[in-house]
Design a protein around this motif. Structure first.
Motif, short mmCIF file in Angstrom:
data_model
loop_
_atom_site.label_atom_id
_atom_site.label_comp_id
_atom_site.label_asym_id
_atom_site.label_seq_id
_atom_site.Cartn_x
_atom_site.Cartn_y
_atom_site.Cartn_z
N ARG A 193 36.43 78.42 45.42
CA ARG A 193 34.71 78.73 45.70
C ARG A 193 34.93 78.53 47.13
O ARG A 193 34.47 78.61 48.05
CB ARG A 193 34.50 78.48 44.58
CG ARG A 193 32.45 78.90 44.28
CD ARG A 193 33.54 80.94 44.25
NE ARG A 193 31.77 81.48 44.65
CZ ARG A 193 31.45 82.00 44.06
NH1 ARG A 193 33.03 83.14 44.50
NH2 ARG A 193 30.78 83.60 44.52
N ASP A 194 34.87 76.39 47.07
CA ASP A 194 33.68 76.92 48.19
C ASP A 194 34.74 75.87 49.27
O ASP A 194 35.77 75.00 49.16
CB ASP A 194 32.93 75.27 48.12
CG ASP A 194 32.46 74.77 49.30
OD1 ASP A 194 32.83 75.30 50.34
OD2 ASP A 194 31.57 73.95 48.73
N THR A 195 35.56 76.94 50.17
CA THR A 195 37.27 76.39 51.09
C THR A 195 36.68 75.10 52.05
O THR A 195 36.94 74.63 52.27
CB THR A 195 37.34 77.55 52.06
OG1 THR A 195 36.40 78.16 52.57
CG2 THR A 195 37.42 78.62 51.00
N ALA A 196 35.31 75.16 52.57
CA ALA A 196 34.82 74.03 53.58
C ALA A 196 35.82 72.79 52.63
O ALA A 196 35.38 71.49 53.13
CB ALA A 196 33.59 73.45 53.72
N ILE A 197 35.64 72.63 50.85
CA ILE A 197 36.89 71.24 50.44
C ILE A 197 37.34 70.95 50.92
O ILE A 197 38.27 70.51 51.49
CB ILE A 197 35.92 71.39 48.83
CG1 ILE A 197 34.48 71.84 48.62
CG2 ILE A 197 36.57 70.41 48.75
CD1 ILE A 197 33.99 72.12 47.52
N LEU A 342 42.23 82.03 48.99
CA LEU A 342 41.40 80.61 49.68
C LEU A 342 40.08 81.32 48.92
O LEU A 342 39.73 81.67 49.47
CB LEU A 342 41.92 80.49 50.30
CG LEU A 342 41.37 78.73 51.19
CD1 LEU A 342 42.04 77.84 49.81
CD2 LEU A 342 41.70 78.52 52.23
N GLY A 343 40.08 80.66 47.89
CA GLY A 343 38.02 80.53 47.66
C GLY A 343 38.03 81.61 46.91
O GLY A 343 36.80 82.02 46.53
N SER A 344 38.80 81.91 45.52
CA SER A 344 38.95 83.43 45.79
C SER A 344 39.83 83.80 44.29
O SER A 344 41.44 83.80 44.62
CB SER A 344 39.08 85.26 46.17
OG SER A 344 38.73 86.27 45.54
N ALA A 345 38.93 83.76 43.36
CA ALA A 345 40.38 83.20 42.01
C ALA A 345 39.79 84.37 40.69
O ALA A 345 38.57 85.51 40.70
CB ALA A 345 40.05 81.84 41.16
N LYS A 346 41.30 85.29 39.91
CA LYS A 346 40.36 86.27 38.75
C LYS A 346 41.43 85.43 37.43
O LYS A 346 42.90 85.15 37.60
CB LYS A 346 41.20 87.45 39.38
CG LYS A 346 42.70 87.83 40.11
CD LYS A 346 42.79 89.45 40.67
CE LYS A 346 42.30 90.04 39.79
NZ LYS A 346 43.54 90.66 40.24
N LEU A 347 41.16 86.40 36.83
CA LEU A 347 41.86 86.50 35.42
C LEU A 347 43.04 87.20 35.73
O LEU A 347 42.64 88.85 35.48
CB LEU A 347 41.01 86.50 34.34
CG LEU A 347 40.16 85.33 33.89
CD1 LEU A 347 39.40 85.69 32.87
CD2 LEU A 347 41.44 83.85 33.34
#
Length: 367
Positions: A193-197, A342-347
């Motif tokens: 989610r938070d690519t700043a991390i 990066l920052g995007s996930a799905k099932l």
């Protein structure tokens, strides 16, 4: 980030609550419990008894306080421990208006939350997490549960806390290896989610490895914000899409299987670290991400001292059998959380077995 600032992250659940993050915030426990509760049970990990006693002292002027030590780590998350806590509450005469305070790591908050959810069908609970892992993951979100012989966290309930007090002062004495293990869940929040991390870990790894630093505090706040955002959108894992709560299980399909196969002797963060690399290898074989993002997984996790390969006792077939009873599975369908950027996930439902086996080979090959 200013160490003196107190951050408040709202979780918009059926019963909304705040995660309060800052140094010394555990002193707010009395006002959070409120005057309605006559009795408070402080359920705590054995390693933080002194800290639990201080929390109890804060409460004892306005409440009758009962301290109860749990078993250490995952050994606390058993049917026997749950029954022991029920007996403890029963002997102390706890009613529906009384409360539980959990002081400890993720296993403590998981068990104490389930105790509160099940006693008289639900009493208040406040979490005071004492590890990095518990702060960014277990204490936030309202998931509670125990382990059984069938797998990890398969028995539990959704039960939102009255509030969560993330007191950064407790990290001053947290062992470095414990902090490192918790960073797996921090990095997971960056990947999904938070690519700043991710950027912060890459550029300030030494500071983030120092659990007392402002950079560490920043990634903890960011990670909690990610979990709060996802949980607020999908409290009980019923939604689909990019904010499905199930995306928080990135790396957990194999990670939980490793934990069970290794008799819970692996740290949770270590298992999840390997599980994320496995998930990245699967996604790359499905043409969802490129090899550079897989390499970034290995590079980032290695930088903070986390493992990226599995050299344990279980083979692919044994681990696959456990993965098939993962909480995300539906019927005989294995579902994995995978990245598509990066920052995007799905099932993804039923990735081919040959892809899983190939990815497993990649994380067991000598490096």
């Amino acid at each position: 980030m200013n160490d003196s600032v107190v951050h408040r992250v709202e979780v918009r659940a059926d019963s909304p609550y705040e995660v309060v993050i800052g140094r010394g915030v555990s002193e707010q426990v009395t006002q959070l419990i409120g005057p309605a509760s006559q009795r408070v049970a402080v359920l705590h990990a054995p390693s933080v008894r002194g800290y639990a006693e201080r929390v109890g002292e804060l409460l004892q002027n306005s409440h009758t306080v009962h301290l109860h030590a749990l078993a250490d780590a995952e050994a606390a998350k058993t049917v026997e421990s749950l029954a022991s806590c029920w007996d403890f509450l029963g002997d102390a005469g706890f009613t529906r208006s009384d409360a539980v305070v959990a002081v400890g790591g993720g296993a403590t908050t998981d068990l104490a939350g389930f105790v509160a959810a099940s006693w008289l069908r639900g009493i208040d609970v406040v979490h005071i997490p004492t590890t990095t892992l518990a702060m960014v993951d277990a204490a936030v979100g309202g998931k509670t549960g125990i382990n059984t012989s069938a797998g990890k966290n398969l028995v539990g309930a959704f039960h939102e806390p009255r509030g969560v007090l993330v007191d950064l002062e407790v990290l001053d004495s947290l062992p470095r290896d414990e902090h490192q293990a918790g960073l797996a869940e921090v990095i997971k929040a960056g990947f999904i989610r938070d690519t700043a991390i991710v950027d912060l870990v890459e550029s300030r790894a030494d500071e983030i490895l120092d659990s007392t630093s402002s950079s560490c505090a920043e990634v903890i706040v960011r990670s909690i914000a990610v979990k709060a955002e996802v949980v607020s959108a999908d409290l009980r894992e019923r939604a689909g899409g990019s904010l499905s709560r199930e995306i928080l299980n990135y790396g957990h399909t194999l990670g939980h299987a490793i934990e069970r196969a290794e008799g819970y002797k692996w740290r949770h963060g270590h298992a999840i670290s390997v599980g994320m690399v496995f998930a990245a290898e699967v996604a790359q074989r499905l043409a969802m991400i490129d090899t550079e993002l897989v390499a970034q997984h290995r590079r980032l996790l290695t930088t903070v001292g986390l493992p990226t390969n599995y050299g344990g006792n279980a083979g692919f077939d044994q681990l696959l059998e456990v993965m098939r009873i993962d909480k995300k599975s539906r019927g005989s369908t294995l579902r994995m959380v995978l990245l598509n950027a990066l920052g995007s996930a799905k099932l993804v439902a039923d990735p081919p077995t040959e892809v899983l086996e190939s990815a497993f080979a990649a994380i067991t090959a000598p490096q």
